[in-house]
Design a protein around this motif. Sequence first.
Motif, mmCIF file in Angstrom:
data_model
loop_
_atom_site.group_PDB
_atom_site.id
_atom_site.type_symbol
_atom_site.label_atom_id
_atom_site.label_comp_id
_atom_site.label_asym_id
_atom_site.label_seq_id
_atom_site.Cartn_x
_atom_site.Cartn_y
_atom_site.Cartn_z
ATOM 1 N N GLY A 65 0.848 -1.312 0.021
ATOM 2 C CA GLY A 65 0.172 0.169 0.104
ATOM 3 C C GLY A 65 0.755 1.335 -0.020
ATOM 4 N N TRP A 66 1.935 1.002 0.534
ATOM 5 C CA TRP A 66 2.795 2.384 0.680
ATOM 6 C C TRP A 66 3.303 2.792 -0.646
ATOM 7 C CZ3 TRP A 66 2.799 5.861 4.456
ATOM 8 C CH2 TRP A 66 2.495 5.454 5.676
ATOM 9 N N ILE A 67 3.806 1.522 -1.485
ATOM 10 C CA ILE A 67 4.110 1.902 -2.695
ATOM 11 C C ILE A 67 3.182 2.627 -3.816
ATOM 12 C CG2 ILE A 67 5.212 0.953 -4.936
ATOM 13 C CD1 ILE A 67 7.119 0.950 -2.598
ATOM 14 N N ALA A 68 2.038 2.009 -3.515
ATOM 15 C CA ALA A 68 0.675 2.759 -4.221
ATOM 16 C C ALA A 68 0.453 4.115 -4.073
ATOM 17 C CB ALA A 68 -0.437 1.759 -3.910
ATOM 18 N N ALA A 69 0.774 4.290 -2.468
ATOM 19 C CA ALA A 69 0.423 5.791 -2.257
ATOM 20 C C ALA A 69 1.559 6.765 -2.758
ATOM 21 C CB ALA A 69 0.269 5.677 -0.717
ATOM 22 N N LEU A 70 2.818 6.206 -2.812
ATOM 23 C CA LEU A 70 3.735 7.142 -3.158
ATOM 24 C C LEU A 70 4.077 7.249 -4.738
ATOM 25 C CD1 LEU A 70 7.036 5.672 -1.238
ATOM 26 C CD2 LEU A 70 5.752 7.773 -0.934
ATOM 27 N N THR A 71 3.428 6.395 -5.230
ATOM 28 C CA THR A 71 3.094 6.446 -6.945
ATOM 29 C C THR A 71 1.988 7.259 -7.090
ATOM 30 O OG1 THR A 71 4.074 4.030 -6.974
ATOM 31 C CG2 THR A 71 2.777 5.070 -9.017
ATOM 32 N N GLY A 72 0.977 7.156 -6.291
ATOM 33 C CA GLY A 72 -0.338 8.152 -6.752
ATOM 34 C C GLY A 72 0.193 9.486 -6.520
ATOM 35 N N ILE A 73 0.910 9.701 -5.178
ATOM 36 C CA ILE A 73 1.233 11.327 -5.096
ATOM 37 C C ILE A 73 2.255 11.675 -6.131
ATOM 38 C CG2 ILE A 73 2.585 12.370 -3.369
ATOM 39 C CD1 ILE A 73 1.524 10.537 -1.150
ATOM 40 N N ALA A 74 3.135 10.708 -6.571
ATOM 41 C CA ALA A 74 4.357 11.357 -7.509
ATOM 42 C C ALA A 74 3.431 11.690 -8.808
ATOM 43 C CB ALA A 74 4.952 10.413 -7.857
ATOM 44 N N ILE A 75 2.433 10.693 -9.276
ATOM 45 C CA ILE A 75 1.598 11.478 -10.233
ATOM 46 C C ILE A 75 0.790 12.583 -10.216
ATOM 47 C CG2 ILE A 75 -0.322 10.779 -11.667
ATOM 48 C CD1 ILE A 75 0.207 7.753 -11.332
ATOM 49 N N ALA A 76 0.448 12.895 -8.880
ATOM 50 C CA ALA A 76 -0.476 14.301 -8.602
ATOM 51 C C ALA A 76 0.625 15.415 -8.752
ATOM 52 C CB ALA A 76 -1.112 14.095 -7.258
ATOM 53 N N VAL A 77 1.957 15.172 -8.051
ATOM 54 C CA VAL A 77 2.982 16.175 -8.203
ATOM 55 C C VAL A 77 3.544 16.622 -9.639
ATOM 56 C CG1 VAL A 77 5.203 16.627 -7.521
ATOM 57 C CG2 VAL A 77 3.676 15.811 -5.861
ATOM 58 N N THR A 78 3.444 15.375 -10.240
ATOM 59 C CA THR A 78 3.743 15.620 -11.840
ATOM 60 C C THR A 78 2.866 16.463 -12.543
ATOM 61 O OG1 THR A 78 5.087 13.498 -11.688
ATOM 62 C CG2 THR A 78 4.494 14.643 -13.754
ATOM 63 N N ILE A 79 1.544 16.243 -12.274
ATOM 64 C CA ILE A 79 0.457 16.798 -13.100
ATOM 65 C C ILE A 79 0.610 18.516 -12.391
ATOM 66 C CG2 ILE A 79 -1.843 17.588 -13.143
ATOM 67 C CD1 ILE A 79 -2.185 14.227 -13.116
ATOM 68 N N GLY A 80 0.867 18.480 -11.074
ATOM 69 C CA GLY A 80 1.018 19.940 -10.645
ATOM 70 C C GLY A 80 1.878 20.660 -11.215
ATOM 71 N N ARG A 81 3.080 20.018 -11.257
ATOM 72 C CA ARG A 81 4.477 20.665 -12.047
ATOM 73 C C ARG A 81 4.022 21.283 -13.438
ATOM 74 N NH1 ARG A 81 9.639 17.266 -11.360
ATOM 75 N NH2 ARG A 81 10.481 18.925 -11.598
#
Length: 404
Positions: A65-81
Amino acid sequence: MERRQEIDGERPVRTWFNRAAAPALPDAVYRDLVSTLFTMTAPIAGFGILYALVGSLIYIKWHDGWIAALTGIAIAVTIGRVLLIRAYHRAGGADQDVARLGRWEGRYAILTYAFALLIAALNLCVLMAHEPLVHLATVSLVFTFGAGIVSRNTGRPTLCAISVSLAVLPVAFAMFVHAASDDGERLHTEFFTLEALLLITVGLMSLASARHLYGASVEHLTAKHDLGKLARFDPLTGLPNRLLLRESFQAKLKSAHATSQLAIHYLDLDGFKAINDQYGHPVGDRMLVEVADRLASAIRTQDVAARLGGDEFLLIQSHVHHADQAELLARRVIRQLSEPYVIDGVAMRISVSIGIALTPEHGIDMERLMGCADAALYRSKAKGKAQVQFCGPEDVQDEGRAVA
């Protein structure tokens, strides 16, 4: 001096995370360096996709679950950038004032630091288990991120240093900890210690490269803008020269309202030649600098003061609704330039004669207006010192006559 800073844009850049940076950059160079941060949509999006692929593969393998959470956050941060870059360009890009550019740079830095921490967090999760292939994939993200930071963001060395440190140092520390664990595999400790040292070494080399590239970029951009200023500004007084004067005139003519005019003030100093002859050219030059300062303080920010050469100056006064406004400015200039000049403890006096032409009454061509104002200036000089005359029908015929 303050006047020159407003013209050249040479003032210290202050943002919330580089206040100690030195030396201060001219605004024009700072704009160029910051603008490069917001031209990298494809690399940022591509690296976000790479992180998502690595994270997804690890999740498929481990169902963590931690890997999934980190991946989701990374996608969100990329979209934000990516959205931040688009918002920056919609807001005006590098044409915005320096204070706003500093805020955009701060937002960019926050998202970059967040992504660096996400890379470190993914590696920390992987190092909790002994999975060499998985670890190879995540540590590759660190190296790729560091290389990307150096290639894209060398114009902001503080951003590079913090980003690389956030991505490298936690992972290197975790590698040292993992090396000390009792794995039982032959040379396990030695290889993980070596990998940690390699990671730190590459990080330091990346920062050294960034520092070198930053210095080269600043030197190149500063030279480019200095050459641009030399082409458009008088080297003695810092006022615009004829080239920039024409550019300013065209821009102000286009933006002039139907009910307003531009006033062209042609100035010639009275008694300056005697100062030069009596005290020498160095004193005369210092007086010209003081004259330029007084002119700049006499006009509004939307007006332009330029030096044509020798002791001749020209003012472009915008938003003139009546000739009396132009005469009022001319009288103020005469009064201020006629005040004593104290150079090396010696009080000296000069005055100034002025000829004025108006658009569109006397035309809209810069050369024609200058010629008309020059002819009016000739009449001012003929009437005595510290006089102002407007261009008249006779001046249109006599435009171009040399000022005595």
